[in-house]
Design a protein around this motif. Structure first.
Motif, PDB file in Angstrom:
ATOM      1  N   HIS A  28      13.028  21.592  71.630  1.00 46.03           N
ATOM      2  CA  HIS A  28      13.212  22.097  72.998  1.00 46.03           C
ATOM      3  C   HIS A  28      13.316  20.936  73.975  1.00 46.03           C
ATOM      4  CE1 HIS A  28      12.467  26.239  71.788  1.00 46.03           C
ATOM      5  NE2 HIS A  28      11.461  25.785  71.040  1.00 46.03           N
ATOM      6  N   GLN A  38      19.680  25.459  75.430  1.00 46.88           N
ATOM      7  CA  GLN A  38      18.668  24.563  75.959  1.00 46.88           C
ATOM      8  C   GLN A  38      18.537  24.772  77.467  1.00 46.88           C
ATOM      9  OE1 GLN A  38      16.600  22.767  74.343  1.00 46.88           O
ATOM     10  NE2 GLN A  38      17.487  22.719  72.282  1.00 46.88           N
ATOM     11  N   THR A  83      14.199  30.372  74.383  1.00 46.66           N
ATOM     12  CA  THR A  83      14.358  29.084  75.057  1.00 46.66           C
ATOM     13  C   THR A  83      13.092  28.755  75.830  1.00 46.66           C
ATOM     14  OG1 THR A  83      16.743  29.391  75.270  1.00 46.66           O
ATOM     15  CG2 THR A  83      15.719  27.797  76.749  1.00 46.66           C
TER      16      THR A  83
END
Length: 978
Positions: free
Chosen positions: A110, A220, A334
Motif C-alpha cells: 500500500h 493505490q 485500498t
C-alpha cells in the motif's frame, strides 16, 4: 478525529426507488445498475473505466481530505488529534520475525503507508517511498494503558515520515499487543481494518514458511487522489457546492450544556465515556428504522438531534457525520484517507413524534450522502460559515455509526482479541460514536475536557440512552415528552431548587422589629442622611407622628400612599410611617419625567400623595406612640401590600408589582441568615445608593430594623464614583449594594484598594456580572462579594452566589425560603447543564400586578412541585443548573433588557413610538456607549414620503417610559433617538 469510517446510512427514501437511485452519485448509480443487472441474471453492461494510474513523473496532488489535514498540521504541527490507532492482542507463541516480515509485506502493498508530504511550487504533494523494512520495536509493558496512550500521542512529521508506526508490547512470553499507529492523512478506520486483516494473513503464511498470497491492490491511494480532483471540478463541483449552500445557509450549531465557557482555544485534550446500547434496544431501533425505510445510523442521528433540541431549545439542529468515501468497488481494499465530513441539518419539532423526525432525518441523511463527496472545506467556504477560534465550522457534535471493518482471521496457533486504545484528544466538542458489538452497540462519547467534566459526559450519555429507550418504546409520542431524567435525577434537580425544606417563618413584621429595636436601644445610631444623624428612638418617634397623621387622612391596609419626597431622612421616615399605618407605599422618584408620574398616579390610584408640602402640614402635636390595630382603619395583616414598584411592560403600559409585608419580612429573615451571618452578624454600616424607584432600595430600610445603621447617600454623591468612594471611607461603610456597571466605575476610584478603608461586603444585582469583573472581585479575599438575582415579583432578591473564583459568573442558590425551578415549555424539570426558563416560588413571592388580574394569572402559576395551593412566578429568564446545584443565568427568553439595573421592555417604548402620527415601524434595542455603559436606542421608519420625526420629538415621546432620554441626529430612513 475518529479512527473509523461510518457505515453508509443511505437507505430507501421517499417517494420511490427510482428517485432514490437518481439521487445517488454517478459512480454509485453505476454500481447499483451493475448489481441489479447481476441479480436479474442478465448481462452486465460494459465495465466502466477503472481509476487510471497517475503519472509518477509529476508531483502527486493530495486528495481533498488530505489537503485539509495538511493545512491543519501546518497550523499545529504534530497534533495527536489526527492520529489513528488499532491494537490487537496475540495470545500464544508469537513468531516475531514472521510478524515483522508480514508488516513489511503489507506496507509494501500500500503506497499510502509509504507516503510523506512535501511542498512543490508552493503546493503540497505526495511522495511515495520505496518499500523497505518496517521497524518493530519490542518492549515489556507494566502499565498497558499508559504505554498505549504515550505511543498514540506521539506526533508525526508529515515531511519526514514514516507515517505508520508499529510497536510490540510484551505482557508475558505468550501475550503480546501489537499497536499500529498512523497519521489520519494516510489512513482511516476501514483502512486500519484492512491492514490488520492482511497482516494476520501474511503472518500465518510466513509462520508456516510459505509466501503470503494476497490479491493485488486494485487502486493505490495516490491514483485515487489524482482521479478525485479531476472528477470534482468544474460544473459538477459548482452544482454540488450550490446544493450545500442552499441546504446550510443560516445554519447555527445548537448550544451545548458546557461546564466551562469557551476561551477561543483549539480543541485538544479529550476523554471518552463508554456506554452500552443493549441488544434488545438496538433491535427495536433497527426495526423502527426499517419500518420508516431508513437505517440504524439515521435513527441514531435523529435521536442525537432530538437530544440536542432538548438541550438547546432550538428547532434547527445541525450535526456532522462522515461518509465512507469508497463509492467504487475497486477502492474497498485500498488503504488511505477516504472519509469525508458531511453536515446534517434537520428541523426538530418537539411537539412532533420521533417517527416524524426519523422521516425528516432520513431525507437529510440520504441527501447528504448523495452529495457526500463534496470537500468539506469547500462547503464551508461556499456557505460562508463564520470561523470561530477553537470551534469547528457549521457543527460542534459528530454522530457516527462505525461499520464492521474487514475481520482479521486469527493466525494458526494464536488467539487474537481487540485492545481498546485510550484516546486523550478530541477534535469536536462532542463525538457520539456507536460501534457494533454483536447484537448490541458500544457507545463512545468523546468530549473536550476543557469544556466538559467527566460527570457531565456520563450524565449526557445517560440522557441519550433514556431518549433512545423512549423513542423505541413510544415512537409516536411527542419528542418534548420523552424522558431525559430518571425519577431519582428528577428528585435531585428539584432538591437543587429547594435546599432547605425547614426554615423559620419571620417572627415579626418590619415595623414590629423596628419598634422593639427602638425600645431596646433608643440611643443607637439608626440613620445618617446628609447632615442628620437619627437614633432609633428619634426615628421611630418621627415615623409614629407621621403614621398617626396618615391614618387620620385615610391611609390604612390595602391602600397606597405615593411618596414624592427628596432623598433625605424624610423619605425613610415616610416609608416607615406608611408601614406603621398599615398602608403600602408607591415611590415617585424626583428624577422621573412628569408624564411617567402622571401615568403611575392614574394607574395605582393612591389614597394619598405625600410630598414636601404635605409633610410640612403634619402637626407637631401628633402622637409619637407606636400605632396599633386599634389606631388603624383596619387590622394589619401580613398579606397586605407593603409597597408597589412599577416595572416595564411589553404593551406600552408599565405594571405595578404589589409586595406584601410578609414577603418583605421573609427577605429580611433570609438576609439575616445569609450574608449578614456570614459577615459575623453585624452591625454593618449600610450605604443606600439606589433610586427609590428601584426595589433594591428596600434592602437597607429592612436591615435597619436589625440594628444595622443606614447611610442614605445623597443624590449628587451617589452618582459620582469618586465622591461615593470618599463617602465610604469617611463613614466607614461596611456594606454597599450597587449594580455591576456602576461598580466598574467605582473600582478605578479606589473603592476596594483605598488603604484607609474599604467595604467588607458587596452586594451586586440588577444586571449580569461579567467574567472579568467576577475574576477581579474574587481576587480580593478581604472583601466578600455576592452576586444577587431577583425580580421585583420575588421581593428584590431570590438567588445569591458568593463570588469566590470559578470560570463562569453564577447567580447561585435560592435564598432561605425561596424555591427555584428550571423548567421546559411543558413545565417539566430539565437536566443539569440544560437551559430552561427559571421559575421562583416561596414566601417572597409578590401578590401580583396591581389592577391586572389577567396578567397576574399568566405570570403567577400554580406550583406543581410545592405545597398545595402555592404559586410560582415565571421570570422570563433562562437559566440552567450546574452539576453542584447552582444556577447559571443565560439571558432573557424575550426581548426585555436591563439598563442601570432597571428592567425595561423595548416593546413598551416601541408601542409609544408607534402611537405617533406618520410612523410605520419602530425598534428599540440596548446598545453600549463609548464607555461601555448600556443605553437605549430607538429606531423609527416614517410613512413613505413623510418627514421623519425629529430627535426632540422622539425624546419627548419616550420621556414617559424612559427615565433619562436623550437624542441623536436622525439618519434616514431610520431615525435613531437615545
Amino acid at each position: 478525529m475518529t479512527s473509523s469510517t461510518p457505515s453508509n446510512p443511505s437507505g430507501p427514501a421517499r417517494p420511490s426507488r427510482r428517485d432514490r437511485a437518481e439521487a445517488l452519485p454517478e459512480q454509485m448509480r453505476e454500481a447499483l445498475r451493475r448489481r441489479l443487472a447481476g441479480r436479474a441474471g442478465g448481462t452486465a453492461p460494459a465495465a466502466r473505466q477503472g481509476i487510471p494510474r497517475a503519472d509518477r513523473g509529476r508531483p502527486l496532488p493530495l486528495s481533498f481530505a488530505q489537503q485539509r489535514l495538511w493545512f491543519l498540521d501546518r497550523l499545529r504541527p504534530g497534533d495527536p488529534r489526527y492520529n489513528s490507532a488499532v491494537a490487537v492482542r496475540f495470545t500464544g507463541p508469537l513468531d516475531q520475525e514472521a510478524l515483522g516480515g508480514a508488516l513489511a509485506a503489507v506496507v509494501a502493498r500500500h503506497e499510502a503507508l509509504r507516503t510523506t508530504f512535501e511542498e512543490t511550487d508552493g503546493r503540497p504533494a505526495q511522495r511515495v517511498h520505496p518499500a523497505g523494512p518496517v521497524p518493530l520495536p519490542v518492549r515489556d509493558t507494566a502499565d498497558l494503558d499508559a504505554d498505549l496512550r504515550a505511543e498514540y500521542a506521539r506526533p508525526f512529521d508529515l515531511r519526514q515520515g514514516p507515517l505508520l508506526r508499529a510497536s510490540l508490547l510484551r505482557e508475558s512470553a505468550v501475550s503480546h499487543i501489537l499497536l499500529l499507529t498512523a497519521h489520519h492523512i494516510v489512513t482511516d478506520g476501514w483502512s486500519m481494518g484492512v491492514v490488520l486483516d492482511e497482516l494476520c494473513t501474511a503472518y500465518d503464511a510466513l509462520a508456516r514458511g510459505a509466501a503470503p498470497q494476497l490479491p493485488p491492490v486494485a487502486t493505490q491511494y495516490p491514483d485515487f487522489a489524482v482521479w478525485q480532483r479531476a472528477q470534482l471540478s468544474g460544473a459538477r463541483l459548482d452544482r454540488q457546492l450550490a446544493h450545500w449552500k442552499e441546504r446550510l445557509t443560516g445554519a447555527v450549531a445548537p448550544e451545548l450544556p458546557l461546564d466551562r465557557p469557551r476561551r477561543g482555544e483549539e480543541a485538544g485534550t479529550g476523554a471518552v465515556h463508554s456506554f452500552t446500547v443493549p441488544a434488545a434496544l438496538t433491535t427495536r431501533l433497527r426495526t423502527l428504522a426499517r419500518e420508516q425505510h431508513s437505517t440504524l445510523h439515521t435513527a441514531l442521528v435523529a435521536a442525537t438531534q432530538a437530544l440536542l433540541a432538548r438541550w438547546s431549545g432550538q428547532d434547527d439542529i445541525t450535526v456532522g457525520s462522515l461518509t465512507p468515501g469508497r463509492s467504487r468497488t475497486e477502492l474497498e481494499r485500498t488503504v488511505g484517507f477516504f472519509v469525508n465530513t458531511v453536515v446534517l441539518r434537520t428541523a426538530v419539532d418537539r411537539s412532533g413524534s420521533f417517527r416524524e423526525l426519523l422521516e425528516r432525518a432520513a431525507d437529510t441523511v440520504n441527501d447528504a450522502f448523495a452529495h457526500g463527496d463534496t470537500p468539506f472545506e469547500r462547503v464551508v467556504e461556499a456557505v460562508g460559515a463564520p470561523r470561530e477560534a477553537g470551534r469547528n465550522p457549521l457543527f460542534d457534535v459528530l454522530v457516527l455509526l462505525h461499520p464492521d471493518p474487514p475481520a482479521a482471521t486469527a493466525p494458526h496457533g494464536l488467539a487474537t482479541s481487540p485492545v481498546e486504545v485510550p484516546r486523550q484528544a478530541a477534535t469536536f466538542d462532542l463525538s457520539v460514536e456507536f460501534v457494533p458489538d454483536g447484537e448490541r452497540l458500544t457507545g463512545l462519547l468523546e468530549y473536550r475536557t476543557d469544556l466538559f467534566d467527566a460527570a457531565t459526559a456520563e450524565r449526557l450519555a445517560g440522557q441519550l440512552l433514556r431518549l433512545l429507550e423512549g423513542a423505541a418504546d413510544a415512537p409516536d409520542r411527542p419528542l418534548g415528552t420523552l424522558p431525559l431524567l430518571s425519577e431519582a435525577e428528577t428528585r435531585q434537580v428539584l432538591a437543587f431548587g429547594n435546599p432547605g425544606t425547614h426554615h423559620p417563618a419571620p417572627d415579626a413584621l418590619h415595623t414590629e422589629l423596628l419598634e422593639r429595636r427602638a425600645a431596646r436601644t433608643p440611643d443607637a445610631l439608626a440613620l445618617v442622611a446628609g447632615g442628620e444623624r437619627l437614633d432609633y428612638g428619634t426615628l421611630n418617634a418621627r415615623a409614629n407622628r407621621l403614621a398617626h397623621h396618615l391614618i387620620a387622612r385615610g391611609a390604612g391596609p390595602e391602600r397606597l400612599v405615593a411618596l414624592r419626597l427628596p432623598r433625605t431622612a424624610d423619605m425613610i421616615t415616610a416609608i416607615l410611617a406608611v408601614w406603621k399605618s398599615g398602608a403600602g407605599y408607591l415611590p415617585l422618584d424626583a428624577a422621573l419625567p412628569a408624564e411617567r408620574v402622571r401615568y403611575l398616579l392614574d394607574d395605582a390610584r393612591p389614597a394619598l400623595v405625600l410630598d414636601e408640602d404635605a409633610l410640612r402640614a403634619v402637626p407637631a402635636t401628633a402622637p409619637d406612640t407606636d400605632p396599633t390595630d386599634a389606631d388603624r382603619r383596619a387590622p394589619l395583616d401580613p398579606e397586605h401590600t407593603a409597597y408597589v414598584i412599577y416595572t416595564s411592560g411589553s404593551t406600552g403600559r408599565p405594571k405595578g408589582v404589589a409586595v406584601s409585608h410578609r414577603s418583605a419580612a421573609h427577605l429580611l429573615a433570609a438576609h439575616r441568615a445569609g450574608f449578614v451571618a456570614e459577615a459575623g452578624g453585624g452591625p454593618l454600616r449600610i450605604a443606600l445608593t439606589a433610586s427609590f424607584s428601584f426595589d433594591t432600595s428596600l434592602e437597607g430600610v429592612l436591615l435597619m430594623a436589625d440594628g444595622h445603621p443606614l447611610h442614605l447617600v445623597d443624590e449628587v454623591t451617589r452618582m459620582d464614583p469618586a465622591a461615593l468612594g470618599e463617602y465610604v471611607v469617611e463613614h466607614r461603610v461596611d456594606f454597599l449594594d450597587v449594580t455591576p456597571s456602576y461598580l466598574r466605575q467605582l473600582l478605578p476610584a479606589g473603592l476596594l484598594t483605598d488603604p484607609r478603608h474599604h467595604p467588607r461586603v458587596l452586594m451586586l444585582g440588577g444586571e449580569a456580572v461579567g467574567p472579568a469583573l467576577w475574576r477581579e472581585l474574587a481576587a480580593h479575599p478581604d472583601v466578600t462579594a455576592h452576586n444577587f438575582y431577583g425580580p421585583t415579583e420575588c421581593t428584590v432578591d431570590a438567588l445569591s452566589c458568593r463570588i469566590d473564583g470559578g470560570d463562569r459568573p453564577l447567580v447561585g442558590r435560592p435564598l432561605l425560603g425561596v424555591r427555584a425551578y428550571v423548567l421546559d415549555d411543558r413545565l417539566q424539570p430539565v437536566p443539569p447543564g440544560v437551559g430552561g426558563e427559571l421559575y421562583l416560588a416561596g414566601g417572597q413571592l409578590a401578590r401580583g400586578y396591581t389592577g391586572r388580574p389577567g396578567l397576574t394569572a399568566t405570570r403567577f402559576l400554580p406550583d406543581p412541585y410545592g405545597p398545595a395551593g402555592t404559586r410560582m412566578y415565571r421570570t422570563g429568564d433562562l437559566a440552567r443548573w450546574t452539576a453542584d446545584g447552582r444556577l447559571d443565568y443565560l439571558g432573557r427568553a424575550d426581548d426585555q433588557v436591563k439598563v442601570r439595573g432597571h428592567r425595561i421592555e423595548p416593546g413598551e417604548i416601541e408601542a409609544v413610538l408607534l402611537a405617533l402620527d406618520g410612523i410605520t415601524a419602530a425598534a428599540v434595542v440596548a446598545v453600549p456607549d463609548a464607555h461601555g455603559h448600556t443605553r437605549l436606542a430607538a429606531y423609527v421608519v416614517p410613512v413613505s414620503g413623510a418627514p421623519g420625526p425629529s430627535p426632540p420629538t422622539c425624546g419627548r415621546t419616550c420621556a414617559g417610559c424612559c427615565p433619562t432620554p436623550g437624542c441623536r441626529p436622525p439618519s434616514p430612513p431610520w431615525t435613531r433617538c437615545r
